[in-house]
Structure formats: C-alpha cells, structure tokens
Design a protein around this motif. Structure first.
Motif, mmCIF file in Angstrom:
data_model
loop_
_atom_site.group_PDB
_atom_site.id
_atom_site.type_symbol
_atom_site.label_atom_id
_atom_site.label_comp_id
_atom_site.label_asym_id
_atom_site.label_seq_id
_atom_site.Cartn_x
_atom_site.Cartn_y
_atom_site.Cartn_z
ATOM 1 N N ASP A 40 -24.401 12.605 5.109
ATOM 2 C CA ASP A 40 -23.524 13.728 5.463
ATOM 3 C C ASP A 40 -23.501 14.844 4.427
ATOM 4 O O ASP A 40 -22.635 15.721 4.481
ATOM 5 C CB ASP A 40 -22.095 13.250 5.748
ATOM 6 C CG ASP A 40 -22.026 12.409 7.015
ATOM 7 O OD1 ASP A 40 -22.687 12.771 7.999
ATOM 8 O OD2 ASP A 40 -21.324 11.381 7.009
ATOM 9 N N LEU A 49 -23.763 17.992 6.299
ATOM 10 C CA LEU A 49 -22.511 18.361 6.939
ATOM 11 C C LEU A 49 -21.628 19.131 5.960
ATOM 12 O O LEU A 49 -20.953 20.095 6.337
ATOM 13 C CB LEU A 49 -21.791 17.117 7.441
ATOM 14 C CG LEU A 49 -20.472 17.327 8.175
ATOM 15 C CD1 LEU A 49 -20.647 18.249 9.364
ATOM 16 C CD2 LEU A 49 -19.905 15.979 8.620
ATOM 17 N N ARG A 80 -15.074 14.432 11.601
ATOM 18 C CA ARG A 80 -15.970 15.181 10.715
ATOM 19 C C ARG A 80 -15.338 15.334 9.324
ATOM 20 O O ARG A 80 -16.031 15.243 8.306
ATOM 21 C CB ARG A 80 -16.262 16.552 11.320
ATOM 22 C CG ARG A 80 -17.501 17.225 10.749
ATOM 23 C CD ARG A 80 -17.790 18.525 11.454
ATOM 24 N NE ARG A 80 -17.980 18.330 12.883
ATOM 25 C CZ ARG A 80 -18.057 19.308 13.764
ATOM 26 N NH1 ARG A 80 -17.949 20.561 13.364
ATOM 27 N NH2 ARG A 80 -18.231 19.052 15.046
ATOM 28 N N ASP A 116 -31.305 15.909 16.245
ATOM 29 C CA ASP A 116 -30.703 16.194 17.541
ATOM 30 C C ASP A 116 -30.096 17.587 17.481
ATOM 31 O O ASP A 116 -29.162 17.841 16.714
ATOM 32 C CB ASP A 116 -29.628 15.154 17.878
ATOM 33 C CG ASP A 116 -28.924 15.469 19.184
ATOM 34 O OD1 ASP A 116 -29.511 15.223 20.245
ATOM 35 O OD2 ASP A 116 -27.790 15.991 19.134
ATOM 36 N N LYS A 159 -28.205 19.530 19.444
ATOM 37 C CA LYS A 159 -26.804 19.767 19.780
ATOM 38 C C LYS A 159 -25.892 19.282 18.668
ATOM 39 O O LYS A 159 -24.946 19.979 18.272
ATOM 40 C CB LYS A 159 -26.453 19.084 21.098
ATOM 41 C CG LYS A 159 -25.018 19.342 21.545
ATOM 42 C CD LYS A 159 -24.736 18.721 22.902
ATOM 43 C CE LYS A 159 -23.304 19.025 23.353
ATOM 44 N NZ LYS A 159 -23.032 18.452 24.698
ATOM 45 N N THR A 160 -26.164 18.085 18.156
ATOM 46 C CA THR A 160 -25.344 17.550 17.065
ATOM 47 C C THR A 160 -25.452 18.440 15.836
ATOM 48 O O THR A 160 -24.443 18.748 15.181
ATOM 49 C CB THR A 160 -25.786 16.118 16.713
ATOM 50 O OG1 THR A 160 -25.586 15.276 17.853
ATOM 51 C CG2 THR A 160 -24.993 15.566 15.545
ATOM 52 N N LEU A 161 -26.671 18.861 15.505
ATOM 53 C CA LEU A 161 -26.868 19.731 14.353
ATOM 54 C C LEU A 161 -26.120 21.048 14.526
ATOM 55 O O LEU A 161 -25.499 21.554 13.587
ATOM 56 C CB LEU A 161 -28.356 20.012 14.157
ATOM 57 C CG LEU A 161 -29.174 18.861 13.570
ATOM 58 C CD1 LEU A 161 -30.665 19.108 13.792
ATOM 59 C CD2 LEU A 161 -28.869 18.699 12.093
ATOM 60 N N ASN A 170 -23.400 21.627 16.320
ATOM 61 C CA ASN A 170 -21.958 21.392 16.204
ATOM 62 C C ASN A 170 -21.532 21.195 14.751
ATOM 63 O O ASN A 170 -20.437 21.620 14.355
ATOM 64 C CB ASN A 170 -21.551 20.186 17.046
ATOM 65 C CG ASN A 170 -21.610 20.466 18.540
ATOM 66 O OD1 ASN A 170 -21.562 21.617 18.964
ATOM 67 N ND2 ASN A 170 -21.726 19.425 19.332
ATOM 68 N N GLU A 171 -22.396 20.563 13.962
ATOM 69 C CA GLU A 171 -22.038 20.259 12.577
ATOM 70 C C GLU A 171 -22.352 21.399 11.615
ATOM 71 O O GLU A 171 -21.660 21.582 10.616
ATOM 72 C CB GLU A 171 -22.756 18.990 12.125
ATOM 73 C CG GLU A 171 -22.293 17.744 12.859
ATOM 74 C CD GLU A 171 -22.962 16.484 12.351
ATOM 75 O OE1 GLU A 171 -23.898 16.592 11.529
ATOM 76 O OE2 GLU A 171 -22.547 15.384 12.763
ATOM 77 N N SER A 203 -21.226 25.590 14.350
ATOM 78 C CA SER A 203 -20.094 25.883 15.232
ATOM 79 C C SER A 203 -18.877 26.423 14.498
ATOM 80 O O SER A 203 -18.008 27.045 15.120
ATOM 81 C CB SER A 203 -19.709 24.631 16.034
ATOM 82 O OG SER A 203 -19.251 23.594 15.174
ATOM 83 N N GLU A 241 -35.299 19.441 11.807
ATOM 84 C CA GLU A 241 -33.924 19.803 12.149
ATOM 85 C C GLU A 241 -33.805 21.277 12.513
ATOM 86 O O GLU A 241 -33.098 21.629 13.467
ATOM 87 C CB GLU A 241 -32.999 19.456 10.981
ATOM 88 C CG GLU A 241 -32.803 17.960 10.798
ATOM 89 C CD GLU A 241 -32.066 17.617 9.521
ATOM 90 O OE1 GLU A 241 -31.395 16.574 9.487
ATOM 91 O OE2 GLU A 241 -32.178 18.391 8.531
ATOM 92 N N TYR A 300 -32.361 23.992 20.734
ATOM 93 C CA TYR A 300 -31.101 23.760 21.469
ATOM 94 C C TYR A 300 -30.419 25.080 21.787
ATOM 95 O O TYR A 300 -30.002 25.321 22.927
ATOM 96 C CB TYR A 300 -30.168 22.867 20.651
ATOM 97 C CG TYR A 300 -28.768 22.837 21.207
ATOM 98 C CD1 TYR A 300 -28.472 22.145 22.376
ATOM 99 C CD2 TYR A 300 -27.738 23.557 20.589
ATOM 100 C CE1 TYR A 300 -27.190 22.154 22.913
ATOM 101 C CE2 TYR A 300 -26.454 23.563 21.118
ATOM 102 C CZ TYR A 300 -26.184 22.859 22.275
ATOM 103 O OH TYR A 300 -24.925 22.875 22.804
#
Length: 224
Positions: A21, A24, A67, A100, A102-104, A106-107, A110, A173, A180
C-alpha cells in the motif's frame, strides 16, 4: 482537496520505503502536499499517524475507512518506530498483484477526479467526456508519468491546479489505469477507431522520454 504549492517536482524526488500500500499513500497524500512531511515524521507511532490523518480532514481529506486503515498500517509499519528490515521489505515488494485499472483509479486518482470521473469544478478537470484522453495515443501517459502544470481549458472551463507525477506506478499499472479511464463513463465513444489499448511497452517508451510538467503542458498545446 487543498492544493499546496509544494506538490509536484519535489514529491517525485522523495521515495518512501517499499511495502504493501505504499502506492496508496502516494496517490492519497500527494493530492495535497509533497512527501517531505511524511519523511520528516518517520519514526512516530501508529497512534500519532492516526491523529495526523484525522487532522487532514480540516483540509478536505475524505477517504473510506478501509482505505484509511491500509494507509495507517503502512505508515505505522514502514514509517513507524520499528520499520521492518530491508530484506523483508524487498521480498514483499517483489510480490506485486496484477494491475487492475478500476482499482488503481479509485486509489490513485479519485481523490481529485472523483469515482465517477466528474472532477471538481474550478479545481480538477473531469475525465468523463474529456477529449484530452484521445489527443494522441501516448498523451495521457506523459501526463501520468510526468505530471502537468499550467492553465488548461476542458469543455469550455478553465483549470489551473498542478497535477503531480505518478511515476511510482509500474508500466503495467499506468497502462491499466489509462485503459480503464478511456473506457469508463462513456469515454469509449470518443476513442478514434485506430487507437489501440496501451500496453507495458508503450508506457516504457514514454517513461524513457521524460518531460517536465511544463513540457507536458506545451505538448498538450501542440496537439490542439
């Protein structure tokens, strides 16, 4: 989100210890400031990091509880009073999960551009329906890897917030998150018929051709 004038080049020079993370933390914290503050605070206990995260709410930081917990675990472990030995950190870092998009998004994205790609009026441009995504096959890669600085107009509205580099993301990534974004929220309808999805090799080529955020801004202007 509050935008500090320090975000950008300075943040790209600071590398936090590898660990689960870490990316993140990069994607969340650098929306407001560079990473010097985190580096200078290294060694404080997890409880102190928790208080610091809570204090960021006054500047507009809003992150889901799950998160927040992941960020706090990283800060408490790798920037806490007893960080793990370098050998174990390297072993964890080598076990990367498949990218992924979408996950990337969002983290990493977003916090500024919102989960629905709508952006924030007057501050961060929307990605939903944004023709910049299709200006050239590799243009968004230059933005993600190098950042963007300078006034831009998107769909008739002006924005002048600085975007930091996200070069901490791997080639896979970067490709995944841009693919995406180009497909989400109806953006696939904007894609030219001859524009293929990005792959690792395409991102690696752009990474080798490093630009400053100002140069990315100039490149954008040349494509208009």
């Amino acid at each position: 989100m509050l935008i500090a004038s320090l975000a950008g080049a300075a943040s790209a020079e600071i590398e936090l210890p590898p660990g689960p993370d870490r990316d993140l933390v990069y994607g969340t914290c650098r929306t407001c400031h560079d990473l010097q503050y985190l580096q200078d605070s290294a060694g404080i206990p997890e409880s102190a990091w928790s208080e610091l995260l809570d204090s960021m709410k006054q500047y507009g930081l809003r992150i889901p509880p799950d998160r927040r917990a992941r960020i706090l675990r990283y800060l408490g472990a790798y920037l806490g009073p007893n960080p793990p030995p370098a050998s174990s950190v390297a072993a964890v870092a080598s076990a990367a999960a498949p990218a992924d998009g979408k996950t990337l998004f969002n983290e990493q994205c977003s916090s500024c551009h919102q989960v629905n790609g709508a952006g924030q009026p007057g501050t961060f441009p929307p990605l939903a329906g944004n023709p910049d995504l299709m200006l050239a096959p590799h243009f968004p890669v230059f933005v993600v890897l190098n950042g963007l600085q300078g006034k831009i107009t998107v769909e008739g509205k002006t924005y002048n917030a600085q975007m930091p580099s996200f070069a901490h993301l791997s080639d896979a990534e970067v490709a995944a998150v841009i693919n995406y974004i180009r497909e989400a929220w109806g953006n696939d309808a904007l894609r030219p018929a001859d524009m293929s999805p990005l792959d690792d090799a395409a991102v690696a080529t752009v990474r080798a051709n490093e630009k400053t955020p100002d140069e990315v801004h100039a490149y954008r202007a040349s494509l208009k």
